[in-house]
Write a protein that holds these residues in place. Structure first.
Motif, PDB file in Angstrom:
ATOM      1  N   ALA A  63      -4.580  -2.776  -8.716  1.00 17.86           N
ATOM      2  CA  ALA A  63      -5.940  -2.799  -8.162  1.00 17.86           C
ATOM      3  C   ALA A  63      -5.949  -2.395  -6.691  1.00 17.86           C
ATOM      4  O   ALA A  63      -6.865  -1.721  -6.224  1.00 17.86           O
ATOM      5  N   ILE A  64      -4.917  -2.789  -5.964  1.00 11.74           N
ATOM      6  CA  ILE A  64      -4.858  -2.480  -4.528  1.00 11.74           C
ATOM      7  C   ILE A  64      -4.544  -1.008  -4.286  1.00 11.74           C
ATOM      8  O   ILE A  64      -5.177  -0.350  -3.455  1.00 11.74           O
ATOM      9  N   PHE A  65      -3.583  -0.472  -5.036  1.00 12.22           N
ATOM     10  CA  PHE A  65      -3.069   0.870  -4.727  1.00 12.22           C
ATOM     11  C   PHE A  65      -3.467   1.946  -5.740  1.00 12.22           C
ATOM     12  O   PHE A  65      -3.134   3.112  -5.549  1.00 12.22           O
ATOM     13  N   GLY A  66      -4.152   1.589  -6.810  1.00 13.83           N
ATOM     14  CA  GLY A  66      -4.456   2.555  -7.864  1.00 13.83           C
ATOM     15  C   GLY A  66      -5.549   3.539  -7.505  1.00 13.83           C
ATOM     16  O   GLY A  66      -6.247   3.396  -6.500  1.00 13.83           O
ATOM     17  N   GLY A  67      -5.706   4.531  -8.365  1.00 14.64           N
ATOM     18  CA  GLY A  67      -6.681   5.590  -8.106  1.00 14.64           C
ATOM     19  C   GLY A  67      -7.963   5.462  -8.889  1.00 14.64           C
ATOM     20  O   GLY A  67      -8.824   6.337  -8.818  1.00 14.64           O
ATOM     21  N   SER A  68      -8.106   4.375  -9.654  1.00 15.94           N
ATOM     22  CA  SER A  68      -9.338   4.134 -10.409  1.00 15.94           C
ATOM     23  C   SER A  68      -9.939   2.816  -9.942  1.00 15.94           C
ATOM     24  O   SER A  68      -9.356   1.752 -10.151  1.00 15.94           O
ATOM     25  N   SER A  69     -11.088   2.885  -9.327  1.00 11.64           N
ATOM     26  CA  SER A  69     -11.661   1.703  -8.678  1.00 11.64           C
ATOM     27  C   SER A  69     -12.054   0.609  -9.657  1.00 11.64           C
ATOM     28  O   SER A  69     -12.017  -0.572  -9.315  1.00 11.64           O
ATOM     29  N   LEU A  70     -12.442   0.973 -10.858  1.00 13.25           N
ATOM     30  CA  LEU A  70     -12.988  -0.016 -11.790  1.00 13.25           C
ATOM     31  C   LEU A  70     -12.045  -0.332 -12.946  1.00 13.25           C
ATOM     32  O   LEU A  70     -12.389  -1.116 -13.822  1.00 13.25           O
ATOM     33  N   PHE A 127       0.618   5.997  -9.163  1.00 13.91           N
ATOM     34  CA  PHE A 127       1.310   5.318  -8.062  1.00 13.91           C
ATOM     35  C   PHE A 127       1.039   3.813  -8.112  1.00 13.91           C
ATOM     36  O   PHE A 127       1.967   2.990  -8.014  1.00 13.91           O
ATOM     37  N   GLY A 128      -0.227   3.447  -8.267  1.00 17.57           N
ATOM     38  CA  GLY A 128      -0.581   2.032  -8.347  1.00 17.57           C
ATOM     39  C   GLY A 128       0.045   1.350  -9.551  1.00 17.57           C
ATOM     40  O   GLY A 128       0.536   0.212  -9.461  1.00 17.57           O
TER      41      GLY A 128
END
Length: 684
Positions: A93-100, A308-309
């Motif tokens: 959640a902190i580093f991922g590329g999908s906000s939801l 990456f997240g």
């Protein structure tokens, strides 16, 4: 002479290059982190804290029982699933590329995780998490997220079906409270003695949860699994039922430590983990794509940043005794439907799981295993893609065999072989049908490949004329401009919209402000009943090039219940089938788009024929048969979205007409002509 020519190759190349320039940021690590920074700065403004918090509570309620159930189904302690959802989900959640997107243990990974547990134990699973994390970080660095579109949907559907069957096979015995396999149980059915070995209290627990979750399915924001588990656990504790429980869950989070593996098993474990890493990555990116669709997000996920997240999430989960995680569509859907606006919701969901471990571990340890089995049986049934299989049988025999290959390979324990054979069959089918598809395309679009612009003509065109003469061609254009549109009385054309030339509108069509429909060069145009052309849309066509629909020629033919969204461009010769959606700023040129298709935001469709029921992802360029072959099927959410858009615009037509004082009874169109057109549309 009537003809339809392909877009010149240099134009296709230039479009692709321009699009790639926009997407290059995904391959740039620095740009990725700048994007992540901007995203978090937006979160920290605090505009949606309340909505995100409420959504996080709902998602955590759904995730808690699933995390426990999936861990137990893999032969791991319940704490492994909770830790994975808390630590792995939090880092993603902190580093991922999908906000939801919400990350946690996934049913699709269970078969492979269970195999690792059996061969290498819980320590092996932790080590596998770390390997998965490293592989995903490497994939992110290599910008491998863009390759997700090449995974055949038939194979993925077959795999998830196999996972569902495998899940049922492992959980049905738990539901009955004994150790027999499903096959043994079937063999025993003829002998009533097996009934004496059933734990009927376990059956009650499992069936209650299964029926409760199933009956509440229509209430998408209601955490049915959580409530069902709570009710049955409370009853089991209060009535002191003799039923097997989850067992002890530590209330203390473990300290990070690197799992140590026997050197003899080191390489074999890495080999076993590699396909799991790719599977987790595919599952994550498919889920992220689905989240983009259901959330109608203006900004798509960054696939490489999401990898990456996920890599950090799996690495962190392995260090603290968790299990592999991936983006999960079920939890993510709940997150969106609960009103989440930013990634804060996913992060808070992980915080709530940590709080549950610390404060409610004793209660969670009393959950009946049969209750979790009932929940997982529901999950397993939902994973089985029966509709997809029957659709493939009707449309493509080899693709249906690819589906079966992946499903059977997953069930019998030869996952990689099944998936490899499935992929081989899928691409074999595409290769065998390529000449047929090419001929079909040529026939439907009537391509004249011999149309070549003579160099001398180019030279003449480059010269500026000294005077202007109204030649025969320009005279015909003048007559086309003078042609009046035929508009059904129940349709509405905004006063700021522009309609030029022979344009026929069916019933209840909405033409919004600032749209431009020009049948001056290529003509005529037809827009079917209940369709809507939204703000800023441009519809135009090249001269003397038509699509033939039931013997009649149209420069642009748009069927019924079609939505052409804001600022899209439809440039004829072009056909768009019934119930299709053309996304914001999308471009469709010189193409046939079948019925029930969904063209994503900013997608470009050029000189191709797209079959019925296909989805073109956001921003994708589809300019060849090979790319068409890789397009996935539309989902129910796509169809429902277009239905909603059509309904809204039909309502707007009535409202606008009442506001402007237009009559709904008079007509500007010959109804016999309209009926003829509607009949032709149905036959196409």
């Amino acid at each position: 002479m009537k003809k339809i020519i392909e877009l010149k190759k240099y134009n296709q190349t230039s479009i692709t290059k321009n699009l790639n320039k926009k997407k290059n940021y995904q391959g740039n690590f620095k740009e990725n982190f700048l994007e992540l920074k901007e995203n978090w700065l937006e979160v920290l403004k605090g505009k949606s804290i309340l909505q995100d918090t409420l959504s996080a509570i709902t998602v955590a309620s759904v995730a808690l029982p699933l995390n426990i159930a999936l861990a137990v189904a893999c032969g791991l302690p319940a704490s492994s699933g909770l830790i994975a959802g808390a630590i792995g989900g939090g880092l993603a959640a902190i580093f991922g590329g999908s906000s939801l997107q919400v990350t946690g243990p996934a049913a699709a990974l269970n078969v492979m995780v269970l195999a690792i547990t059996k061969d290498y134990g819980a320590i092996g699973v932790c080590f596998a998490c770390i390997i998965i994390g490293i592989i995903q970080l490497v994939l992110s660095y290599l910008s491998a997220g863009r390759f997700i579109k090449y995974v055949p949907e038939a194979v993925l559907a077959g795999f998830t079906t196999g996972v569902g069957i495998k899940l049922l096979d492992s959980q049905i015995p738990e539901l009955f409270g004994f150790d027999y396999t499903v096959m043994q149980l079937l063999n025993m059915m003829s002998h009533p003695i097996w009934l004496t070995e059933v734990s009927w209290i376990a059956v009650v627990c499992g069936l209650f949860v299964a029926l409760f979750v199933t009956s509440c399915r229509q209430f998408k924001q209601f955490p049915a699994s959580f409530v069902g588990i709570v009710i049955i656990t409370a009853l089991a504790i209060h009535l002191n039922w003799n039923v097997e429980r989850v067992g002890v869950i530590s209330a203390i989070l473990p300290s990070p430590s690197f799992p140590l593996i026997n050197s003899e098993k080191f390489m074999s474990l890495i080999i076993a983990t590699i396909p799991l890493a790719f599977l987790a990555s595919i599952e994550t990116l498919l889920s992220a794509q689905a989240v983009d669709r259901i959330s109608n997000s203006k900004k798509e996920h960054n696939s490489n940043l999401e990898l990456f997240g996920q890599g950090l999430g799996n690495f962190g989960s392995g260090l603290v005794g968790g299990m592999p995680v991936s983006g999960v569509i079920v939890r993510s859907t709940v997150n969106v439907q609960s009103g989440a606006k930013t990634r804060l919701s996913s992060l808070l969901h992980s915080v709530l799981i940590i709080a549950s471990i610390i404060y409610f571990s004793e209660i969670m340890s009393s959950i009946p295993l049969a209750a979790l089995a009932g929940l997982l049986c529901v999950v397993g049934i939902r994973l089985i893609e029966v509709k997809v299989f029957f659709h493939l049988i009707k449309t493509s025999k080899l693709e249906s065999f690819a589906f079966l290959s992946a499903a059977i390979g997953t069930v019998v324990g030869y996952l990689l072989s099944g998936i490899f054979i499935g992929c081989f069959l899928f691409f074999l089918e595409k290769w065998l049908n390529k000449p047929l598809e090419l001929n079909k395309k040529k026939e439907s679009l009537r391509i004249n490949r011999r149309a070549i612009i003579n160099s001398s003509i180019r030279e003449n065109l480059s010269k500026k004329p000294t005077h202007f003469e109204l030649d025969s061609e320009k005279i015909s254009w003048l007559s086309q401009i003078r042609d009046k549109a035929s508009i059904a009385a129940s349709s509405f054309v905004h006063q700021k919209a522009s309609i030029i030339g022979k344009v026929i509108l069916g019933e209840h069509v909405h033409i919004a402000a600032e749209s431009s429909i020009r049948a001056d060069e290529g003509t005529p145009f037809y827009i079917g009943s209940n369709s809507n052309i939204q703000d800023g849309v441009v519809i135009h066509a090249l001269k003397e090039k038509w699509i033939s629909v039931s013997g009649e020629d149209w420069a642009v033919y748009i069927g019924e219940n079609v939505s052409v969204a804001h600022q899209a461009l439809v440039h004829g010769p072009c056909y768009i089938g019934n119930n299709s959606f053309i996304g914001f700023q999308a471009i469709v040129h010189d193409s046939v788009v079948g019925s029930h298709c969904y063209i994503g935001i900013g997608a470009i469709v050029v000189s191709v024929e797209i079959p019925d029921g296909r989805y073109v992802p956001h921003g994708m360029v589809v300019d060849s048969i090979d790319k068409v072959d890789l397009l996935p099927l539309v989902t129910d959410s796509h169809k429902h979205f277009n239905e909603d858009v059509v309904d809204v615009n039909k309502g707007l037509v009535v409202a606008y007409k009442k506001f402007s004082g237009q009559s709904l009874n008079s007509t500007n169109i010959n109804m016999n002509t309209l009926k003829k057109l509607i009949t032709a549309n149905d036959k196409f």
